[in-house]
Design a protein around this motif. Sequence first.
Motif, PDB file in Angstrom:
ATOM      1  N   GLY A   1       8.517  12.914  11.057  1.00  0.00           N
ATOM      2  CA  GLY A   1       8.490  11.513  11.445  1.00  0.00           C
ATOM      3  C   GLY A   1       7.767  10.661  10.420  1.00  0.00           C
ATOM      4  O   GLY A   1       8.212   9.565  10.077  1.00  0.00           O
ATOM      5  N   ALA A   2       6.642  11.166   9.917  1.00  0.00           N
ATOM      6  CA  ALA A   2       5.868  10.419   8.922  1.00  0.00           C
ATOM      7  C   ALA A   2       6.656  10.248   7.629  1.00  0.00           C
ATOM      8  O   ALA A   2       6.689   9.163   7.038  1.00  0.00           O
ATOM      9  N   LEU A   3       7.305  11.307   7.179  1.00  0.00           N
ATOM     10  CA  LEU A   3       8.065  11.240   5.936  1.00  0.00           C
ATOM     11  C   LEU A   3       9.283  10.331   6.081  1.00  0.00           C
ATOM     12  O   LEU A   3       9.617   9.563   5.178  1.00  0.00           O
ATOM     13  N   ALA A   4       9.955  10.431   7.228  1.00  0.00           N
ATOM     14  CA  ALA A   4      11.113   9.568   7.457  1.00  0.00           C
ATOM     15  C   ALA A   4      10.706   8.102   7.518  1.00  0.00           C
ATOM     16  O   ALA A   4      11.491   7.214   7.176  1.00  0.00           O
ATOM     17  N   ALA A   5       9.476   7.839   7.963  1.00  0.00           N
ATOM     18  CA  ALA A   5       8.986   6.460   8.057  1.00  0.00           C
ATOM     19  C   ALA A   5       8.583   5.895   6.701  1.00  0.00           C
ATOM     20  O   ALA A   5       8.337   4.699   6.577  1.00  0.00           O
TER      21      ALA A   5
ATOM     22  N   ALA B   1      15.788   2.030  -4.570  1.00  0.00           N
ATOM     23  CA  ALA B   1      16.509   0.867  -4.046  1.00  0.00           C
ATOM     24  C   ALA B   1      17.954   1.236  -3.712  1.00  0.00           C
ATOM     25  O   ALA B   1      18.492   0.822  -2.685  1.00  0.00           O
ATOM     26  N   LYS B   2      18.569   2.022  -4.569  1.00  0.00           N
ATOM     27  CA  LYS B   2      19.955   2.433  -4.328  1.00  0.00           C
ATOM     28  C   LYS B   2      20.070   3.347  -3.113  1.00  0.00           C
ATOM     29  O   LYS B   2      21.074   3.322  -2.390  1.00  0.00           O
ATOM     30  N   LEU B   3      19.039   4.160  -2.900  1.00  0.00           N
ATOM     31  CA  LEU B   3      19.033   5.058  -1.746  1.00  0.00           C
ATOM     32  C   LEU B   3      18.654   4.330  -0.461  1.00  0.00           C
ATOM     33  O   LEU B   3      18.917   4.818   0.640  1.00  0.00           O
ATOM     34  N   GLY B   4      17.987   3.187  -0.612  1.00  0.00           N
ATOM     35  CA  GLY B   4      17.528   2.474   0.571  1.00  0.00           C
ATOM     36  C   GLY B   4      16.346   3.146   1.232  1.00  0.00           C
ATOM     37  O   GLY B   4      16.173   3.093   2.453  1.00  0.00           O
ATOM     38  N   VAL B   5      15.489   3.804   0.421  1.00  0.00           N
ATOM     39  CA  VAL B   5      14.299   4.477   0.943  1.00  0.00           C
ATOM     40  C   VAL B   5      13.068   3.864   0.296  1.00  0.00           C
ATOM     41  O   VAL B   5      13.155   3.150  -0.709  1.00  0.00           O
ATOM     42  N   ASP B   6      11.901   4.169   0.868  1.00  0.00           N
ATOM     43  CA  ASP B   6      10.660   3.544   0.431  1.00  0.00           C
ATOM     44  C   ASP B   6       9.753   4.434  -0.405  1.00  0.00           C
ATOM     45  O   ASP B   6       8.852   3.938  -1.069  1.00  0.00           O
ATOM     46  N   SER B   7       9.941   5.742  -0.345  1.00  0.00           N
ATOM     47  CA  SER B   7       8.991   6.616  -1.027  1.00  0.00           C
ATOM     48  C   SER B   7       9.698   7.721  -1.792  1.00  0.00           C
ATOM     49  O   SER B   7      10.858   8.060  -1.515  1.00  0.00           O
ATOM     50  N   ARG B   8       8.979   8.296  -2.753  1.00  0.00           N
ATOM     51  CA  ARG B   8       9.531   9.377  -3.560  1.00  0.00           C
ATOM     52  C   ARG B   8       9.745  10.622  -2.703  1.00  0.00           C
ATOM     53  O   ARG B   8      10.604  11.439  -3.021  1.00  0.00           O
ATOM     54  N   VAL B   9       8.947  10.773  -1.648  1.00  0.00           N
ATOM     55  CA  VAL B   9       9.159  11.920  -0.758  1.00  0.00           C
ATOM     56  C   VAL B   9      10.541  11.841  -0.119  1.00  0.00           C
ATOM     57  O   VAL B   9      11.283  12.828  -0.079  1.00  0.00           O
TER      58      VAL B   9
ATOM     59  N   ALA C   1       0.826  -1.214   0.000  1.00  0.00           N
ATOM     60  CA  ALA C   1       0.000   0.000   0.000  1.00  0.00           C
ATOM     61  C   ALA C   1       0.853   1.254   0.000  1.00  0.00           C
ATOM     62  O   ALA C   1       1.948   1.282   0.575  1.00  0.00           O
ATOM     63  N   ASN C   2       0.347   2.285  -0.635  1.00  0.00           N
ATOM     64  CA  ASN C   2       0.905   3.614  -0.449  1.00  0.00           C
ATOM     65  C   ASN C   2       0.252   4.205   0.795  1.00  0.00           C
ATOM     66  O   ASN C   2      -0.910   3.895   1.100  1.00  0.00           O
ATOM     67  N   VAL C   3       0.968   5.053   1.497  1.00  0.00           N
ATOM     68  CA  VAL C   3       0.482   5.563   2.783  1.00  0.00           C
ATOM     69  C   VAL C   3       0.326   7.079   2.737  1.00  0.00           C
ATOM     70  O   VAL C   3       1.277   7.808   2.436  1.00  0.00           O
TER      71      VAL C   3
END
Length: 229
Positions: A102-106, A210-218, A86-88
């Motif tokens: 906190g929300a963006l970092a999560a 994937a290279k950044l190790g993050v989950d969202s475009r934000v 899901a997108n959040v």
Amino acid sequence: MTSSASPQAATSPIRVVVADDHPAVRSGLVALLDSAPDITVVAEAADGDAALIAARAHRPDVVLTDVRMPGATGIEITPRLRETGANVLVISGFDLDEYVLGALAAGADGYLVKTEDPQRILAAVRDVHRGDAVLSAAATRTVVGALRSRAGGEERSVAAGPPAGVAPSFTGREEDVLALVAQGLSNQQIASTLFVEVTTVKSHLSHALAKLGVDSRVQAALWWQQHRS
């Protein structure tokens, strides 16, 4: 009443789980979302644990979650919600810095305050479903302020990413896409700018995340603004 159909209406509706511990607020959000022909609410939840159970059971496209709920908060459950596919979209009555950041970092795909216009909330659900980022004006001010603080030498974590001093190796196209994401462009706008298909943009962005190790475009946009702007 006749509603104008959105592009999503021609396909299957966007499936949403709504999580909020206030029954009146939750009912209002559900009624708003169900009023749109291209959106359907598949489950409701009154706390974080119930939201996770609903997301795992129904596999929604988008979870619209309050930031403060009994038990696990919207911020705490965001990474696990994303694991369901899901997108959040976090929506809150508060625009305090610690909640927004906190929300963006999560890994949240967007952050809105509940005072937003109803049509803005509907548009935000559609945007995050497409893979775009959404921030309320108040949330944007918070992020800009955090970035300025960082630029001024004050340590303040805004986004995840590789360890300090480690620069990911992006392809030229991945660099182009990230730069445009950081400018706030949608996937469609990026595709038009780069003269490529939207699926190509999504592929480059997926590899860059994937290279950044993050989950969202934000998170990717914040990383880019911190390290490349």
